[in-house]
Design a protein around this motif. Structure first.
Motif, PDB file in Angstrom:
ATOM      1  N   LYS A  46       0.848  -1.198   0.000  1.00 52.17           N
ATOM      2  CA  LYS A  46       0.000   0.000   0.000  1.00 52.17           C
ATOM      3  C   LYS A  46       0.874   1.235   0.000  1.00 52.17           C
ATOM      4  O   LYS A  46       1.838   1.323   0.744  1.00 52.17           O
ATOM      5  CB  LYS A  46      -0.892   0.013   1.241  1.00 52.17           C
ATOM      6  CG  LYS A  46      -1.875  -1.120   1.300  1.00 52.17           C
ATOM      7  CD  LYS A  46      -2.640  -1.096   2.607  1.00 52.17           C
ATOM      8  CE  LYS A  46      -3.292  -2.455   2.808  1.00 52.17           C
ATOM      9  NZ  LYS A  46      -3.346  -2.876   4.171  1.00 52.17           N
ATOM     10  N   ASN A  47       0.504   2.209  -0.833  1.00 52.39           N
ATOM     11  CA  ASN A  47       1.248   3.472  -0.886  1.00 52.39           C
ATOM     12  C   ASN A  47       0.497   4.593  -0.193  1.00 52.39           C
ATOM     13  O   ASN A  47       1.051   5.320   0.597  1.00 52.39           O
ATOM     14  CB  ASN A  47       1.528   3.883  -2.336  1.00 52.39           C
ATOM     15  CG  ASN A  47       2.639   3.079  -2.958  1.00 52.39           C
ATOM     16  OD1 ASN A  47       3.430   2.469  -2.257  1.00 52.39           O
ATOM     17  ND2 ASN A  47       2.684   3.062  -4.272  1.00 52.39           N
ATOM     18  N   GLY A  48      -0.765   4.753  -0.542  1.00 54.98           N
ATOM     19  CA  GLY A  48      -1.528   5.895  -0.037  1.00 54.98           C
ATOM     20  C   GLY A  48      -2.796   5.471   0.668  1.00 54.98           C
ATOM     21  O   GLY A  48      -2.750   4.919   1.764  1.00 54.98           O
ATOM     22  N   ASP A  49      -3.928   5.729   0.023  1.00 53.09           N
ATOM     23  CA  ASP A  49      -5.253   5.472   0.589  1.00 53.09           C
ATOM     24  C   ASP A  49      -5.377   4.017   1.038  1.00 53.09           C
ATOM     25  O   ASP A  49      -5.360   3.100   0.218  1.00 53.09           O
ATOM     26  CB  ASP A  49      -6.318   5.802  -0.461  1.00 53.09           C
ATOM     27  CG  ASP A  49      -7.732   5.632   0.049  1.00 53.09           C
ATOM     28  OD1 ASP A  49      -7.902   5.446   1.267  1.00 53.09           O
ATOM     29  OD2 ASP A  49      -8.662   5.679  -0.772  1.00 53.09           O
ATOM     30  N   PRO A  50      -5.538   3.782   2.354  1.00 54.50           N
ATOM     31  CA  PRO A  50      -5.599   2.402   2.841  1.00 54.50           C
ATOM     32  C   PRO A  50      -6.841   1.638   2.373  1.00 54.50           C
ATOM     33  O   PRO A  50      -6.773   0.426   2.178  1.00 54.50           O
ATOM     34  CB  PRO A  50      -5.584   2.549   4.363  1.00 54.50           C
ATOM     35  CG  PRO A  50      -5.933   3.960   4.645  1.00 54.50           C
ATOM     36  CD  PRO A  50      -5.590   4.755   3.436  1.00 54.50           C
ATOM     37  N   VAL A  51      -7.951   2.325   2.169  1.00 57.59           N
ATOM     38  CA  VAL A  51      -9.177   1.639   1.730  1.00 57.59           C
ATOM     39  C   VAL A  51      -8.990   1.107   0.315  1.00 57.59           C
ATOM     40  O   VAL A  51      -9.308  -0.038   0.017  1.00 57.59           O
ATOM     41  CB  VAL A  51     -10.404   2.583   1.808  1.00 57.59           C
ATOM     42  CG1 VAL A  51     -11.638   1.918   1.241  1.00 57.59           C
ATOM     43  CG2 VAL A  51     -10.641   3.019   3.245  1.00 57.59           C
ATOM     44  N   ARG A  52      -8.438   1.936  -0.568  1.00 56.28           N
ATOM     45  CA  ARG A  52      -8.171   1.488  -1.941  1.00 56.28           C
ATOM     46  C   ARG A  52      -7.113   0.385  -1.926  1.00 56.28           C
ATOM     47  O   ARG A  52      -7.175  -0.557  -2.697  1.00 56.28           O
ATOM     48  CB  ARG A  52      -7.710   2.650  -2.800  1.00 56.28           C
ATOM     49  CG  ARG A  52      -8.832   3.643  -3.073  1.00 56.28           C
ATOM     50  CD  ARG A  52      -8.375   4.763  -3.956  1.00 56.28           C
ATOM     51  NE  ARG A  52      -8.864   4.808  -5.312  1.00 56.28           N
ATOM     52  CZ  ARG A  52     -10.088   4.583  -5.732  1.00 56.28           C
ATOM     53  NH1 ARG A  52     -10.997   4.217  -4.887  1.00 56.28           N
ATOM     54  NH2 ARG A  52     -10.424   4.700  -6.992  1.00 56.28           N
ATOM     55  N   GLY A  53      -6.134   0.516  -1.042  1.00 54.08           N
ATOM     56  CA  GLY A  53      -5.087  -0.484  -0.921  1.00 54.08           C
ATOM     57  C   GLY A  53      -5.613  -1.843  -0.501  1.00 54.08           C
ATOM     58  O   GLY A  53      -5.068  -2.881  -0.871  1.00 54.08           O
ATOM     59  N   LEU A  54      -6.697  -1.857   0.280  1.00 51.31           N
ATOM     60  CA  LEU A  54      -7.303  -3.122   0.713  1.00 51.31           C
ATOM     61  C   LEU A  54      -7.968  -3.853  -0.446  1.00 51.31           C
ATOM     62  O   LEU A  54      -8.080  -5.072  -0.437  1.00 51.31           O
ATOM     63  CB  LEU A  54      -8.336  -2.877   1.822  1.00 51.31           C
ATOM     64  CG  LEU A  54      -7.773  -2.518   3.187  1.00 51.31           C
ATOM     65  CD1 LEU A  54      -8.907  -2.119   4.132  1.00 51.31           C
ATOM     66  CD2 LEU A  54      -6.978  -3.672   3.770  1.00 51.31           C
ATOM     67  N   LYS A  55      -8.412  -3.106  -1.444  1.00 51.08           N
ATOM     68  CA  LYS A  55      -9.070  -3.715  -2.607  1.00 51.08           C
ATOM     69  C   LYS A  55      -8.064  -4.309  -3.597  1.00 51.08           C
ATOM     70  O   LYS A  55      -8.404  -5.188  -4.376  1.00 51.08           O
ATOM     71  CB  LYS A  55      -9.947  -2.683  -3.331  1.00 51.08           C
ATOM     72  CG  LYS A  55     -11.161  -2.230  -2.552  1.00 51.08           C
ATOM     73  CD  LYS A  55     -12.298  -3.186  -2.726  1.00 51.08           C
ATOM     74  CE  LYS A  55     -13.570  -2.605  -2.143  1.00 51.08           C
ATOM     75  NZ  LYS A  55     -14.737  -3.332  -2.525  1.00 51.08           N
ATOM     76  N   ALA A  56      -6.828  -3.828  -3.569  1.00 47.99           N
ATOM     77  CA  ALA A  56      -5.822  -4.256  -4.544  1.00 47.99           C
ATOM     78  C   ALA A  56      -5.573  -5.770  -4.539  1.00 47.99           C
ATOM     79  O   ALA A  56      -5.544  -6.385  -5.604  1.00 47.99           O
ATOM     80  CB  ALA A  56      -4.521  -3.492  -4.339  1.00 47.99           C
ATOM     81  N   PRO A  57      -5.394  -6.415  -3.368  1.00 46.88           N
ATOM     82  CA  PRO A  57      -5.198  -7.874  -3.398  1.00 46.88           C
ATOM     83  C   PRO A  57      -6.411  -8.608  -3.990  1.00 46.88           C
ATOM     84  O   PRO A  57      -6.243  -9.623  -4.676  1.00 46.88           O
ATOM     85  CB  PRO A  57      -5.007  -8.248  -1.924  1.00 46.88           C
ATOM     86  CG  PRO A  57      -4.547  -6.997  -1.264  1.00 46.88           C
ATOM     87  CD  PRO A  57      -5.196  -5.881  -2.022  1.00 46.88           C
ATOM     88  N   GLU A  58      -7.605  -8.071  -3.762  1.00 49.11           N
ATOM     89  CA  GLU A  58      -8.808  -8.672  -4.338  1.00 49.11           C
ATOM     90  C   GLU A  58      -8.802  -8.537  -5.865  1.00 49.11           C
ATOM     91  O   GLU A  58      -9.222  -9.452  -6.565  1.00 49.11           O
ATOM     92  CB  GLU A  58     -10.072  -8.015  -3.755  1.00 49.11           C
ATOM     93  CG  GLU A  58     -10.269  -8.271  -2.283  1.00 49.11           C
ATOM     94  CD  GLU A  58     -10.579  -9.723  -1.995  1.00 49.11           C
ATOM     95  OE1 GLU A  58     -11.593 -10.230  -2.507  1.00 49.11           O
ATOM     96  OE2 GLU A  58      -9.797 -10.350  -1.264  1.00 49.11           O
ATOM     97  N   ILE A  59      -8.332  -7.398  -6.361  1.00 55.22           N
ATOM     98  CA  ILE A  59      -8.235  -7.190  -7.809  1.00 55.22           C
ATOM     99  C   ILE A  59      -7.268  -8.201  -8.404  1.00 55.22           C
ATOM    100  O   ILE A  59      -7.557  -8.834  -9.421  1.00 55.22           O
ATOM    101  CB  ILE A  59      -7.795  -5.739  -8.126  1.00 55.22           C
ATOM    102  CG1 ILE A  59      -8.890  -4.765  -7.712  1.00 55.22           C
ATOM    103  CG2 ILE A  59      -7.452  -5.577  -9.600  1.00 55.22           C
ATOM    104  CD1 ILE A  59      -8.458  -3.311  -7.710  1.00 55.22           C
ATOM    105  N   VAL A  60      -6.113  -8.379  -7.758  1.00 54.26           N
ATOM    106  CA  VAL A  60      -5.111  -9.330  -8.241  1.00 54.26           C
ATOM    107  C   VAL A  60      -5.681 -10.747  -8.213  1.00 54.26           C
ATOM    108  O   VAL A  60      -5.542 -11.511  -9.171  1.00 54.26           O
ATOM    109  CB  VAL A  60      -3.816  -9.234  -7.399  1.00 54.26           C
ATOM    110  CG1 VAL A  60      -2.848 -10.342  -7.765  1.00 54.26           C
ATOM    111  CG2 VAL A  60      -3.165  -7.865  -7.588  1.00 54.26           C
ATOM    112  N   ARG A  61      -6.353 -11.119  -7.109  1.00 52.06           N
ATOM    113  CA  ARG A  61      -6.960 -12.455  -7.009  1.00 52.06           C
ATOM    114  C   ARG A  61      -8.019 -12.650  -8.089  1.00 52.06           C
ATOM    115  O   ARG A  61      -8.127 -13.726  -8.690  1.00 52.06           O
ATOM    116  CB  ARG A  61      -7.606 -12.664  -5.633  1.00 52.06           C
ATOM    117  CG  ARG A  61      -6.617 -13.014  -4.551  1.00 52.06           C
ATOM    118  CD  ARG A  61      -7.264 -13.308  -3.212  1.00 52.06           C
ATOM    119  NE  ARG A  61      -8.236 -14.372  -3.299  1.00 52.06           N
ATOM    120  CZ  ARG A  61      -9.410 -14.367  -2.671  1.00 52.06           C
ATOM    121  NH1 ARG A  61      -9.760 -13.342  -1.931  1.00 52.06           N
ATOM    122  NH2 ARG A  61     -10.235 -15.381  -2.790  1.00 52.06           N
ATOM    123  N   ALA A  62      -8.841 -11.611  -8.349  1.00 48.48           N
ATOM    124  CA  ALA A  62      -9.893 -11.708  -9.364  1.00 48.48           C
ATOM    125  C   ALA A  62      -9.289 -11.949 -10.746  1.00 48.48           C
ATOM    126  O   ALA A  62      -9.781 -12.795 -11.501  1.00 48.48           O
ATOM    127  CB  ALA A  62     -10.755 -10.445  -9.358  1.00 48.48           C
TER     128      ALA A  62
END
Length: 182
Positions: A46-62
């Motif tokens: 995570k670089n900045g916004d923690p909420v957006r950062g939490l979605k990133a692993p889900e995007i990668v998994r998807a």
């Protein structure tokens, strides 16, 4: 920092042509991706916004579970968007049964999967031994229920009726929610 492992054949999709998809995920989710193409592991920082950062692993998994990058990125459009997986292998007794169950979920010429998408509004992908769903909570729950009905051996007609009934309920709730009172 979070680690996600995806199948080897999906790494190219995650990276994209010239790294385009990877850069788009990094900029939109405000993260840094470190992809090891040898074993399929992806480190998400995570670089900045923690909420957006939490979605990133889900995007990668998807993306790893068969979704196109643009469909996976819809997870960032709304805080309520969910990514869920149904394990088809858990409902199968052996390899032949697994193929049969996947065939039932896909339907003739992809019709069952297509109807799940059309009647709920969710995105549905069948890849490997999983059925992936991206959508709002009620959409995801409806697709999950329909998939479980099919895996339990319910006739397709009954599942289609269930999906149509749920679509009408969702429409009704949407109309009540946006009702104009003036």
């Amino acid at each position: 920092m979070k680690h996600v492992t995806i199948p080897q054949d999906r790494i190219g999709v995650l990276i994209g042509e010239g790294g385009e998809t990877m850069r788009e995920i990094e900029s939109r989710a405000d993260v840094r991706l470190d992809i090891d193409s040898d074993d399929g592991s992806v480190r998400v920082e995570k670089n900045g916004d923690p909420v957006r950062g939490l979605k990133a692993p889900e995007i990668v998994r998807a993306i790893g579970r068969g979704f196109a990058p643009d469909e996976a990125l819809t997870l960032l459009e709304d805080d309520l968007m969910l990514f869920d997986l149904v394990d088809i292998d858990a409902a199968a007794r052996n390899k032949n049964d697994l193929q049969r169950q996947k065939g039932r979920l896909i339907g003739e010429n992809g019709r069952t999967r297509q109807l799940m998408e059309e009647l709920t509004g969710a995105n549905v992908v069948i890849y490997g031994t999983t059925l992936g769903i991206i959508g709002q909570p009620q959409q995801v729950e409806t697709v999950r229920s329909a998939a479980e009905m099919i895996l339990d051996g319910a006739p397709h007609g009954a599942v289609y009726s269930f999906l149509e009934r749920k679509r009408n309920e969702m429409k009704q709730q949407g109309m009540e929610y946006h009702q104009f009172s003036g």
